[in-house]
Design an enzyme around this catalytic site. Structure first.
Site, mmCIF file in Angstrom:
data_model
loop_
_atom_site.group_PDB
_atom_site.id
_atom_site.type_symbol
_atom_site.label_atom_id
_atom_site.label_comp_id
_atom_site.label_asym_id
_atom_site.label_seq_id
_atom_site.Cartn_x
_atom_site.Cartn_y
_atom_site.Cartn_z
ATOM 1 N N SER A 1 0.819 -1.068 -0.001
ATOM 2 C CA SER A 1 -0.008 -0.119 0.149
ATOM 3 C C SER A 1 0.996 1.181 -0.098
ATOM 4 O O SER A 1 0.500 2.111 -0.735
ATOM 5 C CB SER A 1 -0.721 -0.135 1.170
ATOM 6 O OG SER A 1 -1.962 -1.115 1.092
ATOM 7 N N ARG B 1 1.221 7.825 5.721
ATOM 8 C CA ARG B 1 0.355 7.071 6.745
ATOM 9 C C ARG B 1 -1.107 7.767 6.812
ATOM 10 O O ARG B 1 -2.111 6.915 6.717
ATOM 11 C CB ARG B 1 0.943 6.858 8.133
ATOM 12 C CG ARG B 1 0.113 5.818 9.069
ATOM 13 C CD ARG B 1 1.332 5.687 9.908
ATOM 14 N NE ARG B 1 2.283 4.721 9.544
ATOM 15 C CZ ARG B 1 2.095 3.252 9.636
ATOM 16 N NH1 ARG B 1 1.116 2.471 9.986
ATOM 17 N NH2 ARG B 1 3.370 2.633 9.300
ATOM 18 N N HIS C 1 -2.590 6.689 3.934
ATOM 19 C CA HIS C 1 -2.927 5.101 3.732
ATOM 20 C C HIS C 1 -4.159 4.830 4.644
ATOM 21 O O HIS C 1 -4.941 4.085 4.361
ATOM 22 C CB HIS C 1 -1.749 4.296 4.389
ATOM 23 C CG HIS C 1 -1.917 2.777 4.754
ATOM 24 N ND1 HIS C 1 -2.045 2.412 5.933
ATOM 25 C CD2 HIS C 1 -1.922 1.963 3.770
ATOM 26 C CE1 HIS C 1 -2.291 1.270 6.148
ATOM 27 N NE2 HIS C 1 -2.202 0.793 4.695
#
Length: 208
Positions: free
Chosen positions: A15, A40, A43
């Site tokens: 990812s 992040r 994500h």
């Protein structure tokens, strides 16, 4: 459409690879120090707008990591954010994670004063005798109270993560934090959430 075969242990890294590849295709160059936090957040949300809207005070990543190494604890405004923070990683440095939203005294004071529990929980948190990082992903009233404590009492957290999501006073509350002389990571605009607040905390903890 072809389904990729990816081992469970490789899903997160794949990812991140996709995110970084797409950021590159967009022509976005994220400074090295803040890149793990931006990635992040994307994500967690699948929203690439965070590459543009996450706002960082000067040297905030270094300051935040230094605070964690010195035993800073994290205060959240929701139990959801609390549950998402890697408390084992935080405890390695002597830190704890707190959320006072379910505290009975906080609830009673909030009822008596007709303010939000998030607002009152910041008063409770300010009494903790530790260096503190605030991770606010839901309640703009928590940010408003942090600004008031800063103005009225000189209260200075080690870091304020200001990413509440919503429509009422959200944008305005975030602007209050941007005006403070305190390290901050703020997502300007309406977007954010408890998951984003936890993700930003973990981006620091996983890259110590």
């Amino acid at each position: 459409m072809e389904i990729k075969k990816v081992l469970p242990s490789e899903i997160e890294s794949e990812s991140f690879r996709i995110i970084r590849s797409e950021l590159s295709q967009m022509g976005k160059e994220i400074p090295k120090d803040i890149e793990p936090t931006v990635v992040r957040a994307i994500h967690t949300t699948a929203d690439f707008e965070y590459a543009d809207t996450l706002t960082f005070s000067e040297n905030v990543i270094k300051k935040a990591k230094d605070a964690i190494r010195n035993g800073a604890s994290i205060v959240t405004d929701t139990n959801m954010a609390l549950s998402g923070i890697n408390k084992k990683a935080l405890s390695k440095f002597g830190g704890e994670a707190f959320c006072f939203m379910a505290d009975e005294e906080v609830a009673q004071i909030a009822w008596d004063r007709q303010v939000t529990r998030a607002y009152v929980s910041m008063d409770k948190a300010s009494e903790v005798k530790k260096p503190l990082i605030f991770a606010i992903g839901n309640a703009p009233t928590a940010l408003i109270r942090l600004r008031e404590l800063y103005d009225e009492k000189g209260f200075r957290p080690e870091l304020i993560i200001g990413v509440p999501v919503g429509f009422v006073n959200v944008v305005e509350a975030k602007k209050l934090i941007l005006e403070m002389d305190v390290p901050y990571i703020v997502n300007v605009g309406r977007k954010g959430g408890s998951g984003v607040a936890a993700a930003i905390c973990n981006s620091l903890l996983y890259n110590m």
